[in-house]
Each structure stands twice: as structure tokens, then as C-alpha cells.
Design a protein around this motif. Structure first.
Motif, PDB file in Angstrom:
ATOM      1  N   GLY A  87       0.786  -1.236   0.000  1.00  0.00           N
ATOM      2  CA  GLY A  87       0.000   0.000   0.000  1.00  0.00           C
ATOM      3  C   GLY A  87       0.811   1.276   0.000  1.00  0.00           C
ATOM      4  N   ILE A  88       2.136   1.187   0.060  1.00  0.00           N
ATOM      5  CA  ILE A  88       2.958   2.403   0.015  1.00  0.00           C
ATOM      6  C   ILE A  88       3.256   2.717  -1.456  1.00  0.00           C
ATOM      7  CG2 ILE A  88       5.102   3.513   0.721  1.00  0.00           C
ATOM      8  CD1 ILE A  88       5.174   1.659   3.140  1.00  0.00           C
ATOM      9  N   ASP A  89       2.908   3.926  -1.864  1.00  0.00           N
ATOM     10  CA  ASP A  89       3.065   4.326  -3.254  1.00  0.00           C
ATOM     11  C   ASP A  89       4.520   4.168  -3.708  1.00  0.00           C
ATOM     12  OD1 ASP A  89       3.603   6.569  -5.426  1.00  0.00           O
ATOM     13  OD2 ASP A  89       1.444   6.184  -5.406  1.00  0.00           O
ATOM     14  N   LEU A  90       4.705   3.676  -4.915  1.00  0.00           N
ATOM     15  CA  LEU A  90       6.038   3.417  -5.454  1.00  0.00           C
ATOM     16  C   LEU A  90       6.881   4.691  -5.496  1.00  0.00           C
ATOM     17  CD1 LEU A  90       7.885   1.241  -6.657  1.00  0.00           C
ATOM     18  CD2 LEU A  90       6.942   1.771  -8.905  1.00  0.00           C
ATOM     19  N   ARG A 173       5.515   8.245   7.616  1.00  0.00           N
ATOM     20  CA  ARG A 173       4.064   8.233   7.864  1.00  0.00           C
ATOM     21  C   ARG A 173       3.418   6.993   7.235  1.00  0.00           C
ATOM     22  NH1 ARG A 173       2.958  13.262   6.189  1.00  0.00           N
ATOM     23  NH2 ARG A 173       2.236  12.663   4.128  1.00  0.00           N
ATOM     24  N   GLU A 174       3.841   6.662   6.019  1.00  0.00           N
ATOM     25  CA  GLU A 174       3.272   5.497   5.331  1.00  0.00           C
ATOM     26  C   GLU A 174       3.704   4.188   5.995  1.00  0.00           C
ATOM     27  OE1 GLU A 174       0.965   5.649   2.777  1.00  0.00           O
ATOM     28  OE2 GLU A 174       1.002   7.728   3.484  1.00  0.00           O
ATOM     29  N   VAL A 175       4.950   4.122   6.427  1.00  0.00           N
ATOM     30  CA  VAL A 175       5.436   2.912   7.103  1.00  0.00           C
ATOM     31  C   VAL A 175       4.726   2.729   8.438  1.00  0.00           C
ATOM     32  CG1 VAL A 175       7.453   1.825   8.188  1.00  0.00           C
ATOM     33  CG2 VAL A 175       7.674   2.864   5.934  1.00  0.00           C
ATOM     34  N   ARG A 176       4.419   3.824   9.108  1.00  0.00           N
ATOM     35  CA  ARG A 176       3.696   3.743  10.389  1.00  0.00           C
ATOM     36  C   ARG A 176       2.320   3.107  10.191  1.00  0.00           C
ATOM     37  NH1 ARG A 176       5.151   6.191  15.039  1.00  0.00           N
ATOM     38  NH2 ARG A 176       3.586   6.660  16.628  1.00  0.00           N
ATOM     39  N   LYS A 177       1.642   3.525   9.113  1.00  0.00           N
ATOM     40  CA  LYS A 177       0.334   2.917   8.806  1.00  0.00           C
ATOM     41  C   LYS A 177       0.488   1.424   8.545  1.00  0.00           C
ATOM     42  CE  LYS A 177      -1.441   6.934   6.309  1.00  0.00           C
ATOM     43  NZ  LYS A 177      -1.731   7.383   4.941  1.00  0.00           N
ATOM     44  N   LEU A 178       1.527   1.077   7.795  1.00  0.00           N
ATOM     45  CA  LEU A 178       1.765  -0.329   7.475  1.00  0.00           C
ATOM     46  C   LEU A 178       2.004  -1.146   8.738  1.00  0.00           C
ATOM     47  CD1 LEU A 178       2.363  -2.679   5.506  1.00  0.00           C
ATOM     48  CD2 LEU A 178       4.735  -1.848   5.394  1.00  0.00           C
ATOM     49  N   CYS A 179       2.812  -0.626   9.650  1.00  0.00           N
ATOM     50  CA  CYS A 179       3.095  -1.352  10.895  1.00  0.00           C
ATOM     51  C   CYS A 179       1.827  -1.573  11.712  1.00  0.00           C
ATOM     52  CB  CYS A 179       4.133  -0.596  11.729  1.00  0.00           C
ATOM     53  SG  CYS A 179       5.789  -0.653  11.036  1.00  0.00           S
ATOM     54  N   LYS A 180       0.974  -0.557  11.793  1.00  0.00           N
ATOM     55  CA  LYS A 180      -0.285  -0.701  12.532  1.00  0.00           C
ATOM     56  C   LYS A 180      -1.164  -1.777  11.903  1.00  0.00           C
ATOM     57  CE  LYS A 180      -0.511   3.978  14.436  1.00  0.00           C
ATOM     58  NZ  LYS A 180      -1.275   5.232  14.524  1.00  0.00           N
ATOM     59  N   THR A 181      -1.203  -1.785  10.564  1.00  0.00           N
ATOM     60  CA  THR A 181      -2.011  -2.792   9.859  1.00  0.00           C
ATOM     61  C   THR A 181      -1.461  -4.184  10.085  1.00  0.00           C
ATOM     62  OG1 THR A 181      -2.589  -1.162   8.176  1.00  0.00           O
ATOM     63  CG2 THR A 181      -2.911  -3.476   7.601  1.00  0.00           C
ATOM     64  N   ILE A 261      12.491  -9.245  -3.508  1.00  0.00           N
ATOM     65  CA  ILE A 261      11.425  -9.349  -4.510  1.00  0.00           C
ATOM     66  C   ILE A 261      11.065  -7.921  -4.906  1.00  0.00           C
ATOM     67  CG2 ILE A 261       9.011 -10.013  -4.877  1.00  0.00           C
ATOM     68  CD1 ILE A 261       9.455 -12.221  -2.790  1.00  0.00           C
ATOM     69  N   PRO A 262      10.973  -7.629  -6.197  1.00  0.00           N
ATOM     70  CA  PRO A 262      10.647  -6.260  -6.616  1.00  0.00           C
ATOM     71  C   PRO A 262       9.372  -5.736  -5.936  1.00  0.00           C
ATOM     72  CG  PRO A 262      11.283  -7.582  -8.518  1.00  0.00           C
ATOM     73  CD  PRO A 262      11.201  -8.523  -7.354  1.00  0.00           C
ATOM     74  N   ASN A 263       9.462  -4.512  -5.424  1.00  0.00           N
ATOM     75  CA  ASN A 263       8.330  -3.802  -4.807  1.00  0.00           C
ATOM     76  C   ASN A 263       7.820  -4.453  -3.518  1.00  0.00           C
ATOM     77  OD1 ASN A 263       8.424  -1.991  -6.993  1.00  0.00           O
ATOM     78  ND2 ASN A 263       7.082  -3.319  -8.193  1.00  0.00           N
ATOM     79  N   ALA A 264       8.617  -5.347  -2.934  1.00  0.00           N
ATOM     80  CA  ALA A 264       8.244  -5.953  -1.649  1.00  0.00           C
ATOM     81  C   ALA A 264       9.059  -5.313  -0.529  1.00  0.00           C
ATOM     82  CB  ALA A 264       8.487  -7.457  -1.674  1.00  0.00           C
ATOM     83  N   LEU A 265       8.538  -5.357   0.681  1.00  0.00           N
ATOM     84  CA  LEU A 265       9.273  -4.941   1.866  1.00  0.00           C
ATOM     85  C   LEU A 265       9.504  -6.165   2.738  1.00  0.00           C
ATOM     86  CD1 LEU A 265       7.282  -1.677   2.695  1.00  0.00           C
ATOM     87  CD2 LEU A 265       9.602  -1.807   1.746  1.00  0.00           C
ATOM     88  N   VAL A 266      10.643  -6.211   3.413  1.00  0.00           N
ATOM     89  CA  VAL A 266      10.950  -7.321   4.317  1.00  0.00           C
ATOM     90  C   VAL A 266      10.542  -6.908   5.731  1.00  0.00           C
ATOM     91  CG1 VAL A 266      12.763  -8.806   5.262  1.00  0.00           C
ATOM     92  CG2 VAL A 266      12.873  -8.079   2.871  1.00  0.00           C
ATOM     93  N   ILE A 267       9.790  -7.771   6.395  1.00  0.00           N
ATOM     94  CA  ILE A 267       9.313  -7.496   7.752  1.00  0.00           C
ATOM     95  C   ILE A 267       9.910  -8.540   8.692  1.00  0.00           C
ATOM     96  CG2 ILE A 267       7.274  -7.177   9.219  1.00  0.00           C
ATOM     97  CD1 ILE A 267       7.274  -5.361   6.718  1.00  0.00           C
ATOM     98  N   ASN A 268      10.348  -8.100   9.869  1.00  0.00           N
ATOM     99  CA  ASN A 268      10.758  -9.114  10.855  1.00  0.00           C
ATOM    100  C   ASN A 268      10.244  -8.781  12.255  1.00  0.00           C
ATOM    101  OD1 ASN A 268      13.418  -7.321  10.462  1.00  0.00           O
ATOM    102  ND2 ASN A 268      13.473  -8.125  12.541  1.00  0.00           N
ATOM    103  N   ILE A 269      10.086  -9.857  13.006  1.00  0.00           N
ATOM    104  CA  ILE A 269       9.626  -9.785  14.397  1.00  0.00           C
ATOM    105  C   ILE A 269      10.799  -9.331  15.262  1.00  0.00           C
ATOM    106  CG2 ILE A 269       8.753 -11.176  16.342  1.00  0.00           C
ATOM    107  CD1 ILE A 269       6.764 -10.995  14.015  1.00  0.00           C
ATOM    108  N   GLY A 270      10.548  -8.376  16.163  1.00  0.00           N
ATOM    109  CA  GLY A 270      11.592  -7.921  17.076  1.00  0.00           C
ATOM    110  C   GLY A 270      11.440  -8.540  18.459  1.00  0.00           C
TER     111      GLY A 270
END
Length: 360
Positions: A87-90, A173-181, A261-270
Motif C-alpha cells: 500500500g505504500i506508493d512506489l 508516515r506510510e510505514v507507520r500505517k503499514l506497521c499498525k495494519t 522481490i521487486p516492490n516488496a518490503l521485508v518485515i521481521n519480528i523484534g
């Protein structure tokens, strides 16, 4: 974001790796050369079964049961996943990458206007260095506290590139929304109310660190970033377009490369989420390696609860079969503990562990 050290910290001379690469491209100073046991080994082609899971956020947001189960498996078995349709604009993603790259390409004297003081983790330089004999990472870092405003150090926000601040504000701001989701659906995957983490976290803390790894003539001798787990609840990693493959995660006893992966973000558990889930979802040790010919840029966002709150395993995840593994503690105290210790695998999490009493 970073406490002021109570005592002066002597770190010795730290070479700027970009300048080192320019002046002596074939030279690796002794302080960067790892002990034999810590050196990265050439990994043979691993099977695709060791590719980290991929989560489609657009399906999660429709509460697709299969995708929620995929998320649960990713958190339980990997602690890492790549997220598509985030959902974060390219354009926002490309803008932050461009200003990060432009910042690292500035003359050294310009970057040194924003120094990272020894024992702190904001500014330009190398973080987590606490002694003169400590091995150094083949990496230049630029780190900033972003939210809440009280953790910002305005003197460290650069005036060049001219659009740096605006790009970082929009991206954060966009990453914050993503983290909440993501936290909402992580809660759902645990059988909890979707808003449980947002209610608990208060005004969440958010910081960003940009990492630049120049090519290294001897990538077999150095590490770009020492093995560690993150102290955050969630970490969001953006890997630079066309960068070399550098991120590796420890799966069992194997260091597994994470192929972007193109246009992907890597997420990890802290570590924080490991504590809250009583170890059901674990943080995972990871590191960065370098490349002989190619550089690498990464942009990392750390998202964590307010420093004011008290943390411990959630009552819903503790029972006779799953006794409490971690004590309750103030999150600010843990954050201070994390940033005032060098990166050593998951050792910082010992701060929170309840030591089991076993007889000799």
C-alpha cells in the motif's frame, strides 16, 4: 532514542568505509577482519524451500483465512516475511531511496556535520561500537529518531539533499500505517483482538536507519552488519533497487540469504513482540554480508511501543503448557539496555528472560 553515555566511550579510530574504498580499494584494515569463526562462508545454492514466506497484504486486509494462516506460519517458523501489495506508493519508496543514496554520496565533510556520538545511535557513523578493540562492520550508517517528536534531534536532520526531510516524513508516515495494519493481523493470527497492540503501545516509537555497504575486496573476511536481533516490535526493511543480496537470517544453523522481490518490503519480528507473545513469535538473528563488486543500500524502520509503558507476556498467551518466559519491565529501560550494548546475536534479550531453575 539513545541515552547519553554516563562515561566517555573510547572507540579508537574508525575508518569511513566509503573513503577507504576510494583511497585503498584493495585494503581491508585489521579492525574489520573477523575472527575465523565469525567470517561469512560461501553459501551453496540453497533450495527454494529456504526462501522466506511472502505475504500479500491486500488479501490479509480482506481477512483471507489462508493468508492469515500463512502469516501465522511465517511468524512462528521464520520470524521474517516479505510483504507484497503493502500500500505504500512506489513514488514514496523511490523518493526515500534516492535521498538516502544522495546523502551517502555527499562529501565526507558534509556527512560529518551530523556525527553519531560514541554510545548513541542517531547521526552518521557506526553504531554499537563501545571499545577500541571491537571489530567493525563494513558499513556506513545514518540513523534518526522520527516519532514521537520528543525523540528527534533536529541538529542531525540534514539540509542536503534539500528534499531529505520531506521524503523521510512522508515515507515514515506510510510505514507507520503499514506497521499498525500488520500488527492488527498479527494479533488476529494469535486469536487476539485486532486492536490489542495499538491500544497497548500508546504513542509508538519509530526510528529509521539507512545503511550503505560499499563493495569490499575481501567479502569473505568482513561482515556488513554483525549478527543481532532487533529490539523493536516490528522492523520494516527496504532494500535498494539493484543492490547486491546482503541480508541473511539464521534458520536453524544455516545463514539463509534473503533474495529481494521487486516492490516488496521485508518485515521481521523484534524482541518486543517475542516478549509480548511469550515466545510464540520469536525474533530472529540476522546479519548483512558484503559483495566484491556491488554496493548495497538499505532503509530500516524500527517500530516499538512508547518508552513509558510496562511490558510482559500477554495473559492470553500464558498457561500451564506455556509458562511465563519473560519478566515485566519498562520498555524505555529495555531500549536503553539494547542501544548501550554491542550487537551479539540475541544476547540483549537476556535482559527480559526469566531464568529457569534447574537442579545440578
Amino acid at each position: 532514542m539513545a541515552p547519553v553515555p554516563s562515561l566517555p566511550i573510547k572507540v579508537g579510530h574508525i575508518d569511513d568505509v566509503q573513503e577507504l574504498r576510494k583511497a585503498k580499494p584493495a585494503t581491508v584494515p585489521e579492525r574489520f577482519i573477523r575472527d575465523m569463526a565469525d567470517r561469512p562462508k560461501v553459501v551453496p545454492n540453497l533450495s527454494s524451500s529456504l526462501d522466506i514466506p511472502i505475504i500479500d497484504l491486500s488479501k490479509l486486509m480482506k481477512t483471507d483465512k489462508d493468508e492469515v494462516m500463512q502469516l501465522k506460519t511465517a511468524c512462528e517458523e521464520w520470524g521474517f516475511f516479505q510483504v507484497l501489495n503493502h500500500g505504500i506508493d512506489l513514488n514514496v519508496v523511490e523518493d526515500i531511496e534516492k535521498v538516502a543514496e544522495d546523502f551517502f554520496m555527499l562529501p565526507l565533510q558534509e556527512k560529518q556535520k551530523y556525527p553519531m556520538a560514541p554510545g548513541t545511535v542517531q547521526g552518521y557513523g557506526q553504531a554499537f561500537v563501545f571499545s577500541e578493540n571491537q571489530k567493525l562492520d563494513w558499513c556506513n550508517m545514518f540513523a534518526l529518531g522520527v516519532e514521537p517528536p520528543c525523540i528527534r534531534n533536529p541538529k542531525l536532520w540534514p539540509s542536503k539533499p534539500v528534499n531529505f526531510r520531506e521524503a523521510l516524513e512522508i515515507y515514515s508516515r506510510e510505514v507507520r500505517k503499514l506497521c499498525k495494519t500488520l500488527l492488527k493481523y498479527i494479533a488476529v493470527s494469535l486469536g487476539l483482538k485486532g486492536d490489542v497492540f495499538e491500544e497497548m503501545f500508546g504513542v509508538a516509537v519509530q526510528a529509521v536507519r539507512m545503511n550503505y555497504y560499499p563493495p569490499c575486496s575481501r567479502p569473505d573476511l568482513v561482515l556488513g552488519l554483525s549478527p543481532h536481533s532487533d529490539g523493536s516490535a516490528l522492523t520494516v526493511l527496504q532494500q535498494g533497487k539493484d543492490s547486491s543480496v546482503g541480508l541473511q537470517i539464521l534458520k536453524g544453523q544455516t545463514w539463509v540469504p534473503v533474495k529481494p522481490i521487486p516492490n516488496a518490503l521485508v518485515i521481521n519480528i523484534g524482541d518486543t513482540l517475542e516478549v509480548l507473545t511469550n515466545g510464540k513469535y520469536k525474533s530472529v538473528e540476522h546479519r548483512a554480508v558484503t559483495h566484491k563488486e556491488r554496493d548495497r543500500l538499505s532503509i530500516v524502520t524500527f517500530y516499538a511501543p512508547s518508552y513509558e509503558i510496562e511490558l510482559g507476556p500477554m495473559a492470553e498467551l500464558v498457561d500451564e503448557k506455556n509458562p511465563c518466559r519473560y519478566r515485566r519491565y519498562n520498555h524505555g529501560e529495555y531500549s536503553k539496555h539494547y542501544v548501550t550494548n554491542k550487537l551479539q546475536g540475541k544476547r540483549t534479550l537476556d535482559f527480559a528472560k526469566i531464568q529457569s531453575k534447574t537442579s545440578n
